[in-house]
Design a protein around this motif. Structure first.
Motif, mmCIF file in Angstrom:
data_model
loop_
_atom_site.group_PDB
_atom_site.id
_atom_site.type_symbol
_atom_site.label_atom_id
_atom_site.label_comp_id
_atom_site.label_asym_id
_atom_site.label_seq_id
_atom_site.Cartn_x
_atom_site.Cartn_y
_atom_site.Cartn_z
ATOM 1 N N ASN A 47 0.813 -1.080 -0.051
ATOM 2 C CA ASN A 47 0.544 -0.623 -0.301
ATOM 3 C C ASN A 47 1.073 1.506 0.120
ATOM 4 N N ASN A 49 0.106 3.875 0.586
ATOM 5 C CA ASN A 49 -0.159 5.117 2.128
ATOM 6 C C ASN A 49 1.398 4.768 3.143
ATOM 7 N N LEU A 79 -4.378 7.925 -2.041
ATOM 8 C CA LEU A 79 -3.688 8.776 -0.768
ATOM 9 C C LEU A 79 -4.158 9.193 -0.107
ATOM 10 N N THR A 80 -4.027 9.196 1.027
ATOM 11 C CA THR A 80 -4.555 9.749 1.978
ATOM 12 C C THR A 80 -4.277 10.618 2.215
ATOM 13 N N GLN A 81 -3.182 11.095 1.737
ATOM 14 C CA GLN A 81 -2.528 12.729 1.700
ATOM 15 C C GLN A 81 -1.383 12.398 0.438
ATOM 16 N N LYS A 83 1.853 12.183 -1.606
ATOM 17 C CA LYS A 83 3.209 11.521 -1.208
ATOM 18 C C LYS A 83 3.656 12.108 -2.995
#
Length: 304
Positions: A47, A49, A79-81, A83
């Motif tokens: 993953n 993430n 993505l959660t944030q 990158k």
């Protein structure tokens, strides 16, 4: 300690060779690095993430990223944030048309939340058409090792720039996507000669699309071919016949470790006196050599 993941599609191993060198360069700069080799069906995909940065590597197919690479990017979770991401790609020729091969991949990565900021093209030997001289393969390998360390240095230094591509080359490479359909058509036409195939399974184990099975003691091919040429290149008995591409078949992997250790093989094949087709390679080597020298000098100046 930071963590990096390299998602790599490779057929004959050239891109994987570059990935391993990049991983080594990142690790000596303090990164824990994971290499994931893309093969279908996908299993155990790391993953993104869970990592600080992601790299994406592939061989260029007809001036495009392979379809399997684009399918893989679509498969990744969002993505959660944001990158950072970087791209490294290999081909057997230095032409500028290869630069836009990443455009579709970059678009998909941006939609997933990545911010791609480095895209590097490296030369490695052809796996089709004709076999390169050992001296050229050696020069390509040595140069790619330097380029791989350059990539690792830039990633470790968060040295990214916004990627831009020439619209004309984007249009041209989209036209050449017809190669994808050619792969599907040519796949079932590939065969293994009865008197040469031993059913050893080397082609099956290395086929990234699961297109090959062993039946009645020899290899059989389906319609999921990616045209990576791994089967023909790796076959220990040169048993694979590559369908419509058979006249351009190349067999036998390059053993780079042996080439580097062999002093009878020159380190330089392309030079100021090179004539003919390979004269076109000189601008690439001159430009990238200058780029790496300048970057290395800047890094030395920072440490001084």
């Amino acid at each position: 300690m930071k963590n990096a993941v390299l998602y790599v599609f490779t057929g004959t191993g050239n891109t994987l060779t570059a990935a391993e060198a990049i991983a080594g360069g990142l690790e000596k700069r303090g990164y824990n690095t994971t290499i994931y080799r893309i093969k279908e069906p996908l299993k155990g995909v790391p993953n993104p993430n869970d990592f600080d940065v992601a790299g994406f590597g592939y061989p260029i197919h007809a001036f495009n990223a392979p379809q399997i690479m684009l399918r893989f990017a679509k498969h990744l979770p969002k993505l959660t944030q944001p990158k950072p991401a970087f791209i490294f790609k290999t081909s057997g020729e230095p032409f500028a048309l290869n630069n836009a091969s990443s455009y579709s991949l970059v678009c998909k990565l941006r939609r997933k939340g990545f911010t791609p900021g480095l895209d590097v093209h490296m030369l490695m030997p052809y796996n089709i058409m004709f076999r390169y001289e050992d001296a050229l393969a050696k020069q390509m390998y040595i140069h790619t090792m330097r380029m791989s360390d350059y990539i690792a240095a830039r990633v470790a230094g968060s040295d990214y720039t916004r990627l831009r591509y020439n619209p004309a080359t984007i249009v041209f490479k989209n036209i050449l996507r017809l190669q994808w359909f050619g792969a599907w058509i040519n796949g079932p036409l590939i065969s293994a000669k009865k008197d040469l195939c031993t059913g050893c399974g080397v082609c099956v184990n290395n086929c990234p699309s699961g297109n090959i099975t062993i039946k009645d003691g020899r290899a059989h091919f389906g319609a999921k071919c990616t045209m990576c040429m791994s089967c023909a290149m790796r076959c220990p008995n040169d048993a694979v016949r590559s369908g419509m591409l058979n006249p351009w078949r190349v067999n036998g992997l390059f053993r780079y470790d042996r080439l580097v250790a062999d002093d009878t093989v020159p380190k330089t094949y392309v030079n100021d006196e090179t004539k003919g087709y390979f004269k076109l390679f000189r601008p690439y080597y001159e430009r990238t050599d200058k780029l790496m020298r300048e970057y290395e000098q800047r890094e030395e100046d920072k440490e001084a």
